[in-house]
Scaffold this active site. Structure first.
Site, PDB file in Angstrom:
ATOM      1  CB  ALA A 223      -0.936  -0.069   1.332  1.00  0.00           C
TER       2      ALA A 223
ATOM      3  CD  GLU B 185       1.672  -5.353   5.943  1.00  0.00           C
ATOM      4  OE1 GLU B 185       2.591  -6.142   6.447  1.00  0.00           O
ATOM      5  OE2 GLU B 185       0.983  -5.202   5.016  1.00  0.00           O
TER       6      GLU B 185
END
Ligand code: DAK
Length: 264
Positions: A63, A131
């Site tokens: 992302a 992440e």
């Protein structure tokens, strides 16, 4: 479409995520374009979709960190929902979807690849869920799909350590089905897709549905799902023609013919 190109070759469609300046990272616009492409697929004509990334370095590098960095809690949830809805749409698309992973598949990149039915990759591919090193959890289904694909222990190790893995390790743990040299990636993906497209489309769709929906259930309920889908194939002309062709072959091998399944 600015960030996703779409082309068809016969019954095979190819969607290419194309945002080179950010290694094809997923911002809202890329997600919007991909959604439009997925929603626009002519499911009467296309029998298999390939998703890949433009260039030879990156499938999707995650992302978009720049866009995410300033999100509020509400915006973060909305961004997560946008991605989750799209990835679930890919996962449940009636036709098979192959991820042709041509480089980095990190974070949201690995997550979109895992939403596809299976993955093949080039030798330079790198997979990971970074992440935890960015202060977030995987947000596009990574905790769930990675654990289902490679098992909870391996998924937890990869997610907690945020370690990237190369193609050979991804193959060893079952994250990808095949590793090929970069120049063979799209030809291999297209060949697989055209083999799938040559089989009876109603049956192939029923197989996808049976596997996906059955995996959500206990084995007894899952087998009922399979029975119903198996039964439904007997109302198709493809079943009649497919089996008649086998019997013709047995009767006289010279009568063998290629069955052009009709999607009926
Ligand atoms: N986002 C934005 N830009 C990116 C990017 C990314 N994920 N990855 C690369 N880029 C940009 C770089 O900033 C650089 O831009 P310029 O500086 O040239 O303007 C350009 O792409 C080329 O990258 P590098 O110069 O860094 O290229 P290298 O070959 O040196 O390194 C790399 C390649 C892939 C190792 C490196 O770029 C890298 O580590 N990128 C970040 C990878 C990453 O951490 N990806 C995971 C992102 S986290 C959620 C929903 C979803 C998610 C989370 C929550 N909810 C809201 C619930 C998902 C999160 C993620 O995916």
């Amino acid at each position: 479409m600015a960030y996703v190109t779409y082309e068809t070759e016969g019954a095979v469609a190819i969607a290419t995520i194309d945002r080179p300046k950010a290694l094809n990272a997923l911002n809202s616009e890329v997600l919007d374009d991909l959604e439009k492409v997925i929603n626009g697929i002519d499911l009467d004509a296309v029998r298999c979709l390939i998703i890949t990334g433009a260039g030879d370095k990156s499938f999707v590098a995650g992302a978009d960190i720049g866009e995410m960095s300033t999100l509020t809690v509400e915006e973060g949830e909305a961004f997560g929902k946008k991605g989750n809805d799209l990835f679930r749409r890919i996962e449940t698309l009636p036709i098979p979807v192959i991820a042709a992973v041509n480089g980095f598949a990190l974070g949201g990149g690995n997550e979109i690849a895992m939403s596809c039915d299976f993955r093949i990759c080039s030798e330079n591919a790198v997979f990971g869920q970074p992440e935890a090193g960015l202060g977030i959890t995987p947000g596009f289904g990574g905790t769930q799909r990675l654990a289902r694909l490679v098992g909870p222990g391996m998924a937890k190790q990869l997610i907690y350590t945020a370690r990237n893995i190369k193609a050979d390790e991804a193959y060893r743990i079952g994250l990808v089905n095949q590793v090929v040299p970069q120049e063979e990636l799209m030809p291999t993906a297209k060949k697989l897709a055209s083999i799938i497209a040559g089989n009876a489309p109603i049956a192939v769709r029923a197989c996808k549905k049976a596997i996906n929906e059955g995996l959500q259930e206990n084995i007894d309920d899952a087998l009922v799902i399979e029975e119903k889908l198996f039964g439904s194939c007997f109302s198709s002309e493809d079943q009649k023609e497919g089996m008649a062709n086998f019997l013709r072959k047995k009767d006289d091998p010279k009568k063998v013919k290629h069955v052009a399944f009709q999607n009926k």
